[in-house]
Design a protein around this motif. Structure first.
Motif, PDB file in Angstrom:
ATOM      1  N   TRP A   1     -16.681  13.556  -9.068  1.00  0.00           N
ATOM      2  CA  TRP A   1     -17.067  12.150  -8.914  1.00  0.00           C
ATOM      3  C   TRP A   1     -17.854  11.944  -7.629  1.00  0.00           C
ATOM      4  O   TRP A   1     -17.621  12.630  -6.641  1.00  0.00           O
ATOM      5  N   ASP A   2     -18.777  10.970  -7.684  1.00  0.00           N
ATOM      6  CA  ASP A   2     -19.545  10.618  -6.486  1.00  0.00           C
ATOM      7  C   ASP A   2     -19.126   9.224  -6.028  1.00  0.00           C
ATOM      8  O   ASP A   2     -19.058   8.306  -6.853  1.00  0.00           O
ATOM      9  N   TYR A   3     -18.872   9.094  -4.746  1.00  0.00           N
ATOM     10  CA  TYR A   3     -18.508   7.775  -4.220  1.00  0.00           C
ATOM     11  C   TYR A   3     -19.786   7.054  -3.796  1.00  0.00           C
ATOM     12  O   TYR A   3     -20.562   7.563  -3.001  1.00  0.00           O
ATOM     13  N   GLY A   4     -19.981   5.868  -4.359  1.00  0.00           N
ATOM     14  CA  GLY A   4     -21.179   5.073  -4.072  1.00  0.00           C
ATOM     15  C   GLY A   4     -21.032   4.311  -2.763  1.00  0.00           C
ATOM     16  O   GLY A   4     -20.062   4.495  -2.023  1.00  0.00           O
ATOM     17  N   PRO A   5     -22.002   3.412  -2.506  1.00  0.00           N
ATOM     18  CA  PRO A   5     -22.028   2.709  -1.215  1.00  0.00           C
ATOM     19  C   PRO A   5     -20.708   2.019  -0.853  1.00  0.00           C
ATOM     20  O   PRO A   5     -20.301   2.046   0.311  1.00  0.00           O
ATOM     21  N   LEU A   6     -20.026   1.413  -1.811  1.00  0.00           N
ATOM     22  CA  LEU A   6     -18.760   0.752  -1.469  1.00  0.00           C
ATOM     23  C   LEU A   6     -17.602   1.741  -1.464  1.00  0.00           C
ATOM     24  O   LEU A   6     -16.684   1.643  -0.648  1.00  0.00           O
ATOM     25  N   GLY A   7     -17.650   2.710  -2.376  1.00  0.00           N
ATOM     26  CA  GLY A   7     -16.582   3.707  -2.457  1.00  0.00           C
ATOM     27  C   GLY A   7     -16.473   4.521  -1.188  1.00  0.00           C
ATOM     28  O   GLY A   7     -15.370   4.829  -0.712  1.00  0.00           O
ATOM     29  N   VAL A   8     -17.632   4.857  -0.628  1.00  0.00           N
ATOM     30  CA  VAL A   8     -17.613   5.683   0.577  1.00  0.00           C
ATOM     31  C   VAL A   8     -16.976   4.898   1.738  1.00  0.00           C
ATOM     32  O   VAL A   8     -16.233   5.447   2.542  1.00  0.00           O
ATOM     33  N   GLU A   9     -17.230   3.596   1.774  1.00  0.00           N
ATOM     34  CA  GLU A   9     -16.614   2.774   2.838  1.00  0.00           C
ATOM     35  C   GLU A   9     -15.104   2.683   2.620  1.00  0.00           C
ATOM     36  O   GLU A   9     -14.327   2.780   3.566  1.00  0.00           O
ATOM     37  N   LEU A  10     -14.705   2.488   1.366  1.00  0.00           N
ATOM     38  CA  LEU A  10     -13.272   2.397   1.063  1.00  0.00           C
ATOM     39  C   LEU A  10     -12.560   3.687   1.478  1.00  0.00           C
ATOM     40  O   LEU A  10     -11.517   3.671   2.130  1.00  0.00           O
ATOM     41  N   LYS A  11     -13.177   4.803   1.103  1.00  0.00           N
ATOM     42  CA  LYS A  11     -12.583   6.097   1.425  1.00  0.00           C
ATOM     43  C   LYS A  11     -12.515   6.323   2.941  1.00  0.00           C
ATOM     44  O   LYS A  11     -11.506   6.789   3.459  1.00  0.00           O
ATOM     45  N   ARG A  12     -13.579   5.962   3.622  1.00  0.00           N
ATOM     46  CA  ARG A  12     -13.585   6.103   5.094  1.00  0.00           C
ATOM     47  C   ARG A  12     -12.482   5.252   5.714  1.00  0.00           C
ATOM     48  O   ARG A  12     -11.822   5.664   6.656  1.00  0.00           O
ATOM     49  N   ASN A  13     -12.296   4.045   5.157  1.00  0.00           N
ATOM     50  CA  ASN A  13     -11.262   3.160   5.708  1.00  0.00           C
ATOM     51  C   ASN A  13      -9.865   3.728   5.487  1.00  0.00           C
ATOM     52  O   ASN A  13      -8.992   3.604   6.349  1.00  0.00           O
ATOM     53  N   ILE A  14      -9.662   4.343   4.314  1.00  0.00           N
ATOM     54  CA  ILE A  14      -8.350   4.958   4.037  1.00  0.00           C
ATOM     55  C   ILE A  14      -8.109   6.100   5.019  1.00  0.00           C
ATOM     56  O   ILE A  14      -7.054   6.208   5.644  1.00  0.00           O
ATOM     57  N   LYS A  15      -9.130   6.932   5.186  1.00  0.00           N
ATOM     58  CA  LYS A  15      -8.979   8.088   6.082  1.00  0.00           C
ATOM     59  C   LYS A  15      -8.763   7.620   7.527  1.00  0.00           C
ATOM     60  O   LYS A  15      -7.965   8.178   8.258  1.00  0.00           O
ATOM     61  N   GLN A  16      -9.524   6.581   7.902  1.00  0.00           N
ATOM     62  CA  GLN A  16      -9.409   6.060   9.266  1.00  0.00           C
ATOM     63  C   GLN A  16      -8.015   5.485   9.500  1.00  0.00           C
ATOM     64  O   GLN A  16      -7.413   5.706  10.557  1.00  0.00           O
ATOM     65  N   ALA A  17      -7.475   4.767   8.510  1.00  0.00           N
ATOM     66  CA  ALA A  17      -6.136   4.168   8.643  1.00  0.00           C
ATOM     67  C   ALA A  17      -5.085   5.275   8.780  1.00  0.00           C
ATOM     68  O   ALA A  17      -4.134   5.160   9.558  1.00  0.00           O
ATOM     69  N   TRP A  18      -5.276   6.342   8.033  1.00  0.00           N
ATOM     70  CA  TRP A  18      -4.332   7.476   8.098  1.00  0.00           C
ATOM     71  C   TRP A  18      -4.411   8.157   9.463  1.00  0.00           C
ATOM     72  O   TRP A  18      -3.417   8.401  10.120  1.00  0.00           O
ATOM     73  N   TRP A  19      -5.650   8.430   9.883  1.00  0.00           N
ATOM     74  CA  TRP A  19      -5.858   9.123  11.165  1.00  0.00           C
ATOM     75  C   TRP A  19      -5.287   8.297  12.318  1.00  0.00           C
ATOM     76  O   TRP A  19      -4.668   8.821  13.239  1.00  0.00           O
ATOM     77  N   GLN A  20      -5.542   6.991  12.244  1.00  0.00           N
ATOM     78  CA  GLN A  20      -5.029   6.070  13.259  1.00  0.00           C
ATOM     79  C   GLN A  20      -3.500   6.159  13.333  1.00  0.00           C
ATOM     80  O   GLN A  20      -2.927   6.283  14.418  1.00  0.00           O
ATOM     81  N   ALA A  21      -2.861   6.124  12.148  1.00  0.00           N
ATOM     82  CA  ALA A  21      -1.389   6.099  12.109  1.00  0.00           C
ATOM     83  C   ALA A  21      -0.779   7.435  12.510  1.00  0.00           C
ATOM     84  O   ALA A  21       0.236   7.466  13.197  1.00  0.00           O
ATOM     85  N   VAL A  22      -1.404   8.547  12.078  1.00  0.00           N
ATOM     86  CA  VAL A  22      -0.713   9.824  12.315  1.00  0.00           C
ATOM     87  C   VAL A  22      -1.246  10.601  13.519  1.00  0.00           C
ATOM     88  O   VAL A  22      -0.556  11.481  14.014  1.00  0.00           O
TER      89      VAL A  22
END
Ligand code: ATP
Length: 457
Positions: free
Chosen positions: A38-59
């Motif tokens: 699957w390819d993440y489009g313009p909004l998907g890539v932002e959503l994914k970055r936000n999930i990763k950022q939230a995880w990185w921030q927390a852990v």
């Protein structure tokens, strides 16, 4: 008044919204797609970055006892011998179509899954790992594998991290990265794909304290999803039965989410004992013992591993946020995304595409995007623009109308309630910042008012 409609999330609607709005596309679509990529489009890539950022921030960023790592995808082939991946996946295997456990054909008594009795796939000589060649010659000496998990990068760097950070036990290493598995059965959109991203922690502890840390991480990780707005009722913990445990695991819990196709694993938290460090010490010939300077002991640490999938988190977030409401006889589709995860935080919507209003709107746009990801949208009616933003989960819209030119005020419209307030343009940044921090919409700045202008006004 808007009204709730009965249960409505199904995978087809999620796939269609993702496609329509540019979250996720099939890979290589113009060539007919590539199965389970699957390819993440313009909004998907932002959503994914936000999930990763939230995880990185927390852990990582909010903790003193976890550090980050970004190991390479290609690793020494011996890594996979030591980890058990090479041996474990080269036999003829069948996979259960319902519980996805894989079985060696020679271990089967009948043609049913020994665990749940489910139907099995046809047997295949199967290696889960994608194989490729390093350098110009394609011979067995140059075989390397695309990693099937990020975990091993952290085990083989254990000593490097201890020596360079002077971290003392208990401490962890965290990593986000791509993993590849030549899955037998794929499907359910991005739930099970052949290329995906993991967010993993290897948390090293002294044996004897492992059970305590295991319980700690199970709770910690469950709360992470809840804090990101996932409904508690859609999450549950499931402890693995003894026979289900992977060869390395002493204990394991899955955090499961109620996906449209049923309860399924979102994240696994395993007590891996000392399996990995012992194996890598054996195969590399390097001691991976830890020296405890308090007790003056040398020992191999135990490892607690919370292992999450970025793509499965994205799917859970989308399913959980999806909603449909009846609004003025029409169905309003919206994503109740947590502001931290929303791809676009604010939309700036001028009521007209021409004249002095544009200048004011563009100035507000330039101002707000210093703080957040902001979208400027002036196409079609204001009602349609609101619907577009609702569908992609934008928490706030800022509307600039003709009155703005006179009173220097703008309207803020909240996604979930559709309520609106009108505030001085000069306060927009501070007001929005307060709303993002959880301040109720109707707490107003000086000069602000509750707006009764209606959706199209
Ligand atoms: P499953 O039983 O669903 O195949 P698993 O137990 O093999 O998953 P792990 O090896 O524990 O999965 O991997 C940790 C996490 O990585 C999973 O909880 C999941 O979120 C993610 N993950 C694993 N395999 C895939 C895949 N093929 N596609 C997307 N995400 C995956």
């Amino acid at each position: 008044m808007s009204k709730q409609l009965p249960a409505k999330v199904d995978m087809e609607k999620i796939v269609s919204l993702c496609r329509r709005r540019g979250f996720i596309f099939p890979s290589s679509e113009i060539y007919g797609g590539l199965s389970s990529c699957w390819d993440y489009g313009p909004l998907g890539v932002e959503l994914k970055r936000n999930i990763k950022q939230a995880w990185w921030q927390a852990v990582v960023h909010e903790r003193d006892d976890v550090v980050g790592l970004d190991a390479s995808i290609l690793m020494h082939p011996q890594v996979w011998v030591a980890s058990g991946h090479l041996e474990g996946f080269t036999d003829p295997l069948v996979e259960c179509k319902s519980c996805h456990l894989r079985w060696r054909v020679d271990d089967l008594k009948d043609n049913k899954c020994p665990s749940c009795g489910g139907e099995l796939t046809e047997p295949r000589l199967f290696n889960l790992m994608f194989k490729t060649f390093m350098g110009p010659i394609e011979d067995s000496a140059s075989v390397v594998y695309l990693r099937p998990e990020t975990a091993q990068g952290m085990f083989v760097n254990f000593e490097n991290v201890v020596n360079t950070t002077r971290k003392r036990l208990p401490f962890g290493i965290a990593q986000i990265g791509k993993a590849f598995r030549n899955e037998i059965t794929t499907g359910n959109f991005i739930f099970r794909s052949r290329e995906f991203e993991q967010m993993e922690i290897e948390f090293f502890v002294k044996s004897g304290t492992d059970k305590e840390w295991f319980d700690y991480w199970v709770k910690e990780r469950l709360n992470w999803y809840i804090n990101l707005g996932i409904k508690k009722d859609n999450l549950r913990l499931r402890q693995h039965m003894k026979k289900e445990l992977a060869h390395y695991a002493l204990d394991c819990y899955d955090i499961e989410y109620l996906f449209p196709m049923g309860w399924a694993e979102l994240e696994g938290i395993a007590n891996r004992g000392d399996f990995d460090l012992v194996q890598h010490a054996k195969y590399s010939g390097k001691s991976l013992e830890y020296f405890d300077d308090e007790t003056k002991e040398h020992y191999v640490p135990y490892v607690i591993e919370p292992s999450a999938g970025v793509d499965r988190s994205a799917l859970a977030v989308l399913c959980d946020a999806y909603d449909e409401e009846l609004d003025n006889g029409e169905i309003r589709v919206l994503l109740h995304l947590h502001p931290t995860l929303a791809p676009i935080k604010v939309a700036v919507l001028p009521l007209s595409r021409r004249g002095p209003l544009v200048q004011v709107a563009k100035q507000i746009y330039a101002d707000l995007r210093q703080c957040w990801i902001v979208q400027y949208d002036d196409a079609q009616s204001i009602g349609r623009r609101y619907r577009r933003q609702d569908e992609i989960g934008t928490p706030f819209c800022v509307t600039i109308d003709f009155q703005s030119l006179e009173d220097n005020q703008a309207t803020i419209r909240e996604r979930d309630s559709m309520n609106q307030i009108r505030v001085p343009v000069s306060t927009l940044k501070t007001v929005l910042a307060a709303k993002f921090s959880g301040e109720p919409l109707f707490v107003l700045p000086p000069g602000g008012q509750i707006w009764k202008g209606g959706e199209n006004g």
